[in-house]
Motif scaffolding. Structure first.
Motif, short mmCIF file in Angstrom:
data_model
loop_
_atom_site.label_atom_id
_atom_site.label_comp_id
_atom_site.label_asym_id
_atom_site.label_seq_id
_atom_site.Cartn_x
_atom_site.Cartn_y
_atom_site.Cartn_z
N UNK A 93 0.83 -1.20 0.00
CA UNK A 93 0.00 0.00 0.00
C UNK A 93 0.86 1.25 0.00
N UNK A 94 0.23 2.36 -0.31
CA UNK A 94 0.95 3.63 -0.35
C UNK A 94 1.23 4.16 1.06
N UNK A 95 0.26 4.03 1.97
CA UNK A 95 0.42 4.56 3.32
C UNK A 95 -0.47 3.80 4.28
N UNK A 96 -0.39 4.15 5.57
CA UNK A 96 -1.16 3.43 6.59
C UNK A 96 -2.66 3.65 6.42
N UNK A 97 -3.04 4.81 5.93
CA UNK A 97 -4.47 5.08 5.73
C UNK A 97 -5.05 4.10 4.72
N UNK A 98 -4.33 3.88 3.63
CA UNK A 98 -4.80 2.92 2.62
C UNK A 98 -4.83 1.51 3.19
N UNK A 99 -3.82 1.15 3.97
CA UNK A 99 -3.80 -0.19 4.57
C UNK A 99 -5.02 -0.43 5.43
N UNK A 100 -5.32 0.53 6.32
CA UNK A 100 -6.45 0.38 7.22
C UNK A 100 -7.77 0.29 6.47
N UNK A 101 -7.91 1.11 5.44
CA UNK A 101 -9.15 1.09 4.66
C UNK A 101 -9.31 -0.23 3.93
N UNK A 158 4.09 -2.71 11.77
CA UNK A 158 3.86 -2.22 13.14
C UNK A 158 2.82 -1.11 13.15
N UNK A 159 1.69 -1.37 13.77
CA UNK A 159 0.59 -0.40 13.79
C UNK A 159 0.11 -0.17 15.23
N UNK A 160 1.05 0.04 16.13
CA UNK A 160 0.70 0.16 17.54
C UNK A 160 -0.18 1.37 17.83
N UNK A 161 -0.13 2.37 16.95
CA UNK A 161 -0.92 3.58 17.19
C UNK A 161 -2.34 3.50 16.67
N UNK A 162 -2.69 2.39 16.00
CA UNK A 162 -4.03 2.28 15.42
C UNK A 162 -5.03 1.91 16.50
N UNK A 163 -5.86 2.86 16.87
CA UNK A 163 -6.87 2.64 17.91
C UNK A 163 -8.24 2.67 17.25
N UNK A 164 -8.67 1.55 16.70
CA UNK A 164 -9.98 1.48 16.08
C UNK A 164 -10.70 0.26 16.57
N UNK A 165 -11.97 0.43 16.81
CA UNK A 165 -12.74 -0.62 17.44
C UNK A 165 -12.88 -1.86 16.58
N UNK A 184 0.06 -10.95 17.41
CA UNK A 184 1.46 -11.28 17.10
C UNK A 184 2.36 -10.08 17.39
N UNK A 185 3.14 -9.63 16.43
CA UNK A 185 4.12 -8.57 16.67
C UNK A 185 3.56 -7.20 16.25
N UNK A 186 2.33 -6.91 16.64
CA UNK A 186 1.72 -5.64 16.30
C UNK A 186 0.93 -5.69 15.01
N UNK A 187 0.77 -6.87 14.41
CA UNK A 187 -0.05 -7.01 13.21
C UNK A 187 -1.50 -6.74 13.54
N UNK A 188 -2.26 -6.34 12.53
CA UNK A 188 -3.68 -6.09 12.71
C UNK A 188 -4.52 -7.06 11.90
N UNK A 189 -5.63 -7.48 12.50
CA UNK A 189 -6.67 -8.21 11.79
C UNK A 189 -7.99 -7.52 12.09
N UNK A 190 -9.02 -7.87 11.35
CA UNK A 190 -10.35 -7.33 11.65
C UNK A 190 -10.90 -7.98 12.92
N UNK A 191 -11.65 -7.22 13.66
CA UNK A 191 -12.21 -7.73 14.91
C UNK A 191 -13.17 -8.89 14.65
N UNK A 192 -13.84 -8.85 13.50
CA UNK A 192 -14.78 -9.93 13.20
C UNK A 192 -14.11 -11.14 12.54
N UNK A 193 -12.78 -11.09 12.38
CA UNK A 193 -12.03 -12.27 11.89
C UNK A 193 -11.48 -13.02 13.09
N UNK A 194 -12.36 -13.43 13.97
CA UNK A 194 -11.93 -14.02 15.25
C UNK A 194 -11.17 -15.32 15.06
N UNK A 195 -11.59 -16.14 14.08
CA UNK A 195 -10.91 -17.42 13.88
C UNK A 195 -9.50 -17.24 13.35
#
Length: 415
Positions: A109-117, A130-137, A143-154
């Protein structure tokens, strides 16, 4: 035609019957474009369907056989190195994909905004950055600061169960071992057989034969070959490059070089000549043929798209995209985040010092060969390996700046 109308009429009547007892009005569009009002459920069905399609469960990922990693280009995240994907985050994610028995696809991706979207929209499964500053519900850190969607519980649970402390340090160590290995395993042959006889190598007959195909002086082809393999037809690299001209298997396929002939001198040199001709054609906008050959050599080593990025930077910061010496500065600076994340750069981080040295050494060896062939004197010593410190190559400052997940193309990916 009558059958189609009857079929559509039946569909509409069925929908009206199904939704007729629901609580609020909604509408649908028929296959022929008409709008039919009908009762809806408490929740908008379209929104529900959209939400359901917005992410893939672990089961979906495994059935599809592909996990999509979203990241930014960088030395610790993801980059291309001699045709191999590298970066500690990538290597760790590759191990995860292997654990889940799926292939790994990387979308840079170009930037973190695009990644999150894109993660939110279901266009990726995990952010490996590393996305430690991403505070979204709607995101979960694992793992090591990776992000997944909250509804991807499995998927989140699977990553959490798989990851063990020390894995990141382990893959970083593995990467450093690869990067510190000799790029090519080869036997070093004499840099020149006989200046008095006008013989550079045992393969001069092939360099002479295919020089016109390459659009190069045969002596420059010899200089490039020595840089690639030291005239060892059995040379091979840990990245998979083979033979005298160190051709990658995928490049061999592209050039119609049978893999069984990759170590044979003549087919290998002939394929490399075709490739150099192709690369020079890609730089036809570089008017000077001598300069164009330097650009083609750089692309042979570092990849065409990275060289185009360096050309764009040269143009933006006041240099000439037509002169290799100007562009080389930015090949080096593509190792600096201030430049590989510049708006004009489309292919991210590059270990450009190797490519800059590659072109320099070929051109210096070419000059040495020409001088030796002209004077009849042997070459006393070969050109030595060069290295560059990016800090010594600062660019001038400037105040001006020049749908479906499986089918969505990665606009930043190297072709």
């Amino acid at each position: 035609m009558l059958w189609r109308v009857s079929k559509y009429f039946f569909v509409v009547i069925s929908l009206i019957i199904i939704y007729g007892c629901k609580e609020r009005q909604t509408s649908i569009e028929t296959p022929w474009g008409a709008t039919v009002e009908m009762e809806g459920t408490e929740k908008d069905d379209a929104d529900t369907a959209s939400s359901a399609d917005a992410h893939y469960s672990l089961e979906d990922i495994q059935q599809g056989g592909e996990m999509i990693m979203l990241t930014l280009s960088g030395p610790e995240t993801y980059y291309d190195y001699h045709g191999k994907s590298m970066g500690a985050h990538y290597l760790l994610c590759e191990k995860l994909a292997e654990h889940l028995h799926v292939k790994l696809r990387v979308d840079v991706c170009r930037d973190t905004t695009e990644m999150l979207k894109r993660l939110s929209d279901g266009e990726g499964d995990i952010i490996a950055y590393p996305m430690t500053g991403a505070k979204r519900a709607d995101f979960v850190s694992c793992a090591v600061g990776w992000l997944t969607r909250k509804d991807s519980k499995d998927l989140t649970a699977a990553i959490t169960a798989w990851y063990k402390s020390g894995m990141m340090a382990e893959v970083k160590k593995e990467e450093q071992v690869l990067l510190s290995m000799p790029t090519v395993t080869r036997r070093i042959y004499p840099v020149m057989l006989s200046a008095t006889k006008g013989q550079i190598s045992s393969y001069d007959i092939f360099f002479r034969k295919y020089a016109a195909v390459a659009g190069m002086d045969w002596v420059m082809m010899a200089a490039q070959c020595y840089q690639e393999s030291c005239f060892d037809p059995k040379a091979h690299s840990w990245a998979g490059a083979c033979g005298l001209m160190q051709i990658m298997p995928a490049t061999a396929d592209h050039l119609a070089l049978p893999r069984g002939q990759m170590y044979e001198p003549e087919p290998n040199i002939a394929a490399a000549a075709r490739y150099m001709r192709e690369l020079q054609g890609l730089f036809r906008d570089v008017a000077n043929p001598v300069e164009r050959q330097k650009f083609a050599l750089a692309a042979y080593n570092g990849g065409y798209h990275h060289i185009r990025d360096a050309m764009a930077l040269a143009g933006k910061y006041g240099g000439s995209a037509q002169r290799w010496n100007d562009v080389r500065r930015y090949v080096l600076l593509l190792a600096d985040s201030r430049y590989y994340r510049d708006a004009v750069v489309r292919n991210g981080y590059m270990r450009g010092s190797e490519t800059a040295a590659y072109v320099d050494m070929i051109m210096e060896r070419y000059a040495s060969y020409r001088d030796a062939l002209h004077s009849g004197k042997k070459i006393v010593s070969s050109v030595k390996q060069k290295s560059y410190d990016v800090e010594n190559f600062k660019a001038p400052e400037t105040s001006s700046a020049a749908a479906h997940r499986a089918s969505k193309k990665n606009k930043w990916r190297k072709d």
